[in-house]
Design a protein around this motif. Structure first.
Motif, PDB file in Angstrom:
ATOM      1  N   TYR A 208       0.865  -1.175   0.000  1.00 23.09           N
ATOM      2  CA  TYR A 208       0.000   0.000   0.000  1.00 23.09           C
ATOM      3  C   TYR A 208       0.904   1.229   0.000  1.00 23.09           C
ATOM      4  N   ILE A 209       0.529   2.232  -0.759  1.00 25.17           N
ATOM      5  CA  ILE A 209       1.342   3.444  -0.857  1.00 25.17           C
ATOM      6  C   ILE A 209       0.579   4.620  -0.264  1.00 25.17           C
ATOM      7  N   VAL A 210       1.269   5.414   0.550  1.00 21.36           N
ATOM      8  CA  VAL A 210       0.705   6.642   1.103  1.00 21.36           C
ATOM      9  C   VAL A 210       1.601   7.794   0.671  1.00 21.36           C
ATOM     10  N   GLU A 211       1.039   8.735  -0.057  1.00 22.60           N
ATOM     11  CA  GLU A 211       1.771   9.916  -0.499  1.00 22.60           C
ATOM     12  C   GLU A 211       1.302  11.129   0.296  1.00 22.60           C
ATOM     13  N   CYS A 212       2.241  11.993   0.688  1.00 24.29           N
ATOM     14  CA  CYS A 212       1.935  13.155   1.523  1.00 24.29           C
ATOM     15  C   CYS A 212       2.271  14.441   0.765  1.00 24.29           C
ATOM     16  N   LYS A 213       1.314  15.342   0.667  1.00 24.95           N
ATOM     17  CA  LYS A 213       1.518  16.625   0.003  1.00 24.95           C
ATOM     18  C   LYS A 213       1.125  17.744   0.962  1.00 24.95           C
ATOM     19  N   SER A 214       2.114  18.524   1.375  1.00 29.58           N
ATOM     20  CA  SER A 214       1.850  19.597   2.337  1.00 29.58           C
ATOM     21  C   SER A 214       1.684  20.956   1.677  1.00 29.58           C
ATOM     22  N   GLY A 215       2.105  21.084   0.418  1.00 22.72           N
ATOM     23  CA  GLY A 215       2.007  22.366  -0.276  1.00 22.72           C
ATOM     24  C   GLY A 215       0.584  22.684  -0.704  1.00 22.72           C
ATOM     25  N   LYS A 216       0.326  23.955  -0.929  1.00 19.58           N
ATOM     26  CA  LYS A 216      -1.038  24.415  -1.200  1.00 19.58           C
ATOM     27  C   LYS A 216      -1.475  24.182  -2.635  1.00 19.58           C
ATOM     28  N   ASN A 217      -0.541  24.115  -3.573  1.00 19.07           N
ATOM     29  CA  ASN A 217      -0.902  24.168  -4.988  1.00 19.07           C
ATOM     30  C   ASN A 217      -0.812  22.834  -5.719  1.00 19.07           C
ATOM     31  N   PHE A 218      -0.821  21.733  -5.000  1.00 21.78           N
ATOM     32  CA  PHE A 218      -0.752  20.434  -5.671  1.00 21.78           C
ATOM     33  C   PHE A 218      -2.063  20.144  -6.407  1.00 21.78           C
ATOM     34  N   ASP A 219      -1.949  19.681  -7.662  1.00 25.94           N
ATOM     35  CA  ASP A 219      -3.153  19.278  -8.398  1.00 25.94           C
ATOM     36  C   ASP A 219      -2.847  18.206  -9.442  1.00 25.94           C
ATOM     37  N   ASP A 220      -1.753  17.474  -9.241  1.00 25.52           N
ATOM     38  CA  ASP A 220      -1.328  16.464 -10.216  1.00 25.52           C
ATOM     39  C   ASP A 220      -2.024  15.130  -9.940  1.00 25.52           C
ATOM     40  N   ALA A 228      -0.125   4.587  -9.817  1.00 25.04           N
ATOM     41  CA  ALA A 228      -0.833   3.502  -9.141  1.00 25.04           C
ATOM     42  C   ALA A 228      -1.216   2.400 -10.115  1.00 25.04           C
ATOM     43  N   VAL A 229      -1.604   2.777 -11.331  1.00 26.67           N
ATOM     44  CA  VAL A 229      -1.928   1.781 -12.358  1.00 26.67           C
ATOM     45  C   VAL A 229      -0.677   0.987 -12.723  1.00 26.67           C
ATOM     46  N   ASP A 230       0.459   1.681 -12.888  1.00 22.44           N
ATOM     47  CA  ASP A 230       1.714   1.011 -13.241  1.00 22.44           C
ATOM     48  C   ASP A 230       2.086  -0.065 -12.227  1.00 22.44           C
ATOM     49  N   TYR A 231       1.803   0.199 -10.953  1.00 26.57           N
ATOM     50  CA  TYR A 231       2.190  -0.736  -9.903  1.00 26.57           C
ATOM     51  C   TYR A 231       1.067  -1.682  -9.497  1.00 26.57           C
ATOM     52  N   GLY A 232      -0.046  -1.606 -10.191  1.00 26.55           N
ATOM     53  CA  GLY A 232      -1.123  -2.553  -9.944  1.00 26.55           C
ATOM     54  C   GLY A 232      -1.789  -2.412  -8.594  1.00 26.55           C
ATOM     55  N   ILE A 233      -1.910  -1.186  -8.090  1.00 26.33           N
ATOM     56  CA  ILE A 233      -2.493  -1.009  -6.760  1.00 26.33           C
ATOM     57  C   ILE A 233      -3.811  -0.236  -6.787  1.00 26.33           C
ATOM     58  N   LEU A 234      -4.373  -0.071  -7.981  1.00 27.87           N
ATOM     59  CA  LEU A 234      -5.715   0.499  -8.075  1.00 27.87           C
ATOM     60  C   LEU A 234      -6.711  -0.630  -8.272  1.00 27.87           C
ATOM     61  N   PRO A 235      -7.893  -0.515  -7.690  1.00 28.96           N
ATOM     62  CA  PRO A 235      -8.287   0.524  -6.737  1.00 28.96           C
ATOM     63  C   PRO A 235      -7.895   0.158  -5.306  1.00 28.96           C
ATOM     64  N   GLN A 236      -7.937   1.125  -4.426  1.00 25.40           N
ATOM     65  CA  GLN A 236      -7.979   0.928  -2.974  1.00 25.40           C
ATOM     66  C   GLN A 236      -6.664   0.590  -2.289  1.00 25.40           C
ATOM     67  N   ARG A 237      -5.506   0.741  -2.956  1.00 19.04           N
ATOM     68  CA  ARG A 237      -4.265   0.519  -2.222  1.00 19.04           C
ATOM     69  C   ARG A 237      -3.309   1.707  -2.326  1.00 19.04           C
ATOM     70  N   MET A 238      -3.844   2.873  -2.620  1.00 22.67           N
ATOM     71  CA  MET A 238      -3.076   4.114  -2.544  1.00 22.67           C
ATOM     72  C   MET A 238      -3.908   5.162  -1.828  1.00 22.67           C
ATOM     73  N   CYS A 239      -3.235   5.962  -0.986  1.00 21.04           N
ATOM     74  CA  CYS A 239      -3.917   7.053  -0.291  1.00 21.04           C
ATOM     75  C   CYS A 239      -3.059   8.309  -0.391  1.00 21.04           C
ATOM     76  N   TYR A 259      -8.254   6.270  -6.123  1.00 24.19           N
ATOM     77  CA  TYR A 259      -7.441   6.079  -4.927  1.00 24.19           C
ATOM     78  C   TYR A 259      -8.034   6.936  -3.814  1.00 24.19           C
ATOM     79  N   TYR A 260      -7.647   6.617  -2.578  1.00 18.52           N
ATOM     80  CA  TYR A 260      -8.163   7.360  -1.440  1.00 18.52           C
ATOM     81  C   TYR A 260      -7.454   8.709  -1.331  1.00 18.52           C
TER      82      TYR A 260
END
Length: 278
Positions: A208-220, A228-239, A259-260
């Motif tokens: 499971y992967i958890v990515e953290c974004k603290s900046g205000k302007n993230f929209d990617d 997540a598709v490349d690593y085969g973890i969709l749906p429900q294994r990325m947050c 993803y969550y």
């Protein structure tokens, strides 16, 4: 470098079926991960071959005081998010002198901010509150370690702590083996970094992967979905933990990207949901 949980290689023999055999426990080396779709032992990497996965976070010792501070900043994010944005800009300009106005801040919140600033010893120095003009003055420590922490690393450290607490309670009570790793890199065998992940959770060889974004302007949003598709973890294994996520953002992104996503206040519930249904 640290091997992530139970990594396996596939051995082939004409006279016997394929089986998964644990790699050596020598933890001084990076580890090649050879993945076979027929065996499927590494769910995260089932679409990739000949890669190296390792955690650099294990080498980055974080004192208990700093971990506690990271959690406090995360819990008070709504209180100081605008201030954190100003601090980020100060570091970008290499300007250590910092003054903020508290004119529009409720009285009790002023003291919460002041108290939190005073706990940031080593990052912020000389904290002074001027009642006459209603400002806080201080100086920023201009080291890479201080800048990295206050401009985003605090969120990774705090989320790692929350995830460990959840898994200790949830998986520990069920006797389920798990590991949590911070700052995970995936490289090709020639040393090219393919991806970096803030936090990787391993439960029964599921990743499971958890990515953290603290900046205000993230929209990617789409880029995370593609990874997540490349690593085969969709749906429900990325947050994605995004400090500025609104309820409207969360509903829309979860629906389309699969993803969550959560802000810091809903982090615990989303992690529990992810590991329960992923």
């Amino acid at each position: 470098m640290l091997k992530l949980a139970s990594i396996y290689k596939v051995e082939e023999d004409e006279d016997k079926p394929l089986e998964a055999v644990p790699l050596t426990e020598d933890k001084t080396k990076k580890y090649e991960i050879q993945v076979s779709d027929r065996v499927g032992t590494i769910n995260l990497l089932e679409r990739m071959e000949n890669v190296i996965m390792y955690s650099t976070g294990i080498q980055d010792y974080v004192p208990p005081k700093v971990r506690k501070l990271a959690v406090e900043i995360m819990k008070n994010h709504d209180l100081i998010k605008d201030i954190l944005g100003e601090i980020r800009q100060k570091y970008q300009r290499q300007d250590k002198d910092f003054e903020i106005s508290l004119d529009d801040v409720e009285e009790y919140k002023k003291y919460q901010i002041l108290e939190l600033f005073r706990k940031m010893s080593g990052i912020i120095s000389g904290v002074r509150y001027n009642r006459e003009n209603n400002t806080i003055k201080c100086s920023l420590t201009m080291t890479q370690k201080a800048q990295r922490f206050i401009t985003g690393q605090y969120l990774e450290i705090a989320v790692e702590g929350v995830v460990n607490d959840i898994l200790s309670e949830w998986a520990g009570s069920k006797g389920i083996p798990y590991k949590v790793y911070r700052n995970v890199k995936i490289e090709s065998l020639n040393g090219t970094v393919k991806n970096e992940f803030d936090i990787v959770i391993v439960i029964r060889n599921k990743f499971y992967i958890v990515e953290c974004k603290s900046g205000k302007n993230f929209d990617d949003w789409n880029r995370l979905s593609e990874i997540a598709v490349d690593y085969g973890i969709l749906p429900q294994r990325m947050c994605l933990v995004y400090s500025y996520a609104t309820e409207e953002d969360i509903q829309s992104i979860e629906y389309f990207c699969e993803y969550y996503i959560c802000d810091t206040s809903s982090l615990r519930n989303k992690i529990i949901q992810m590991i329960s249904f992923g």
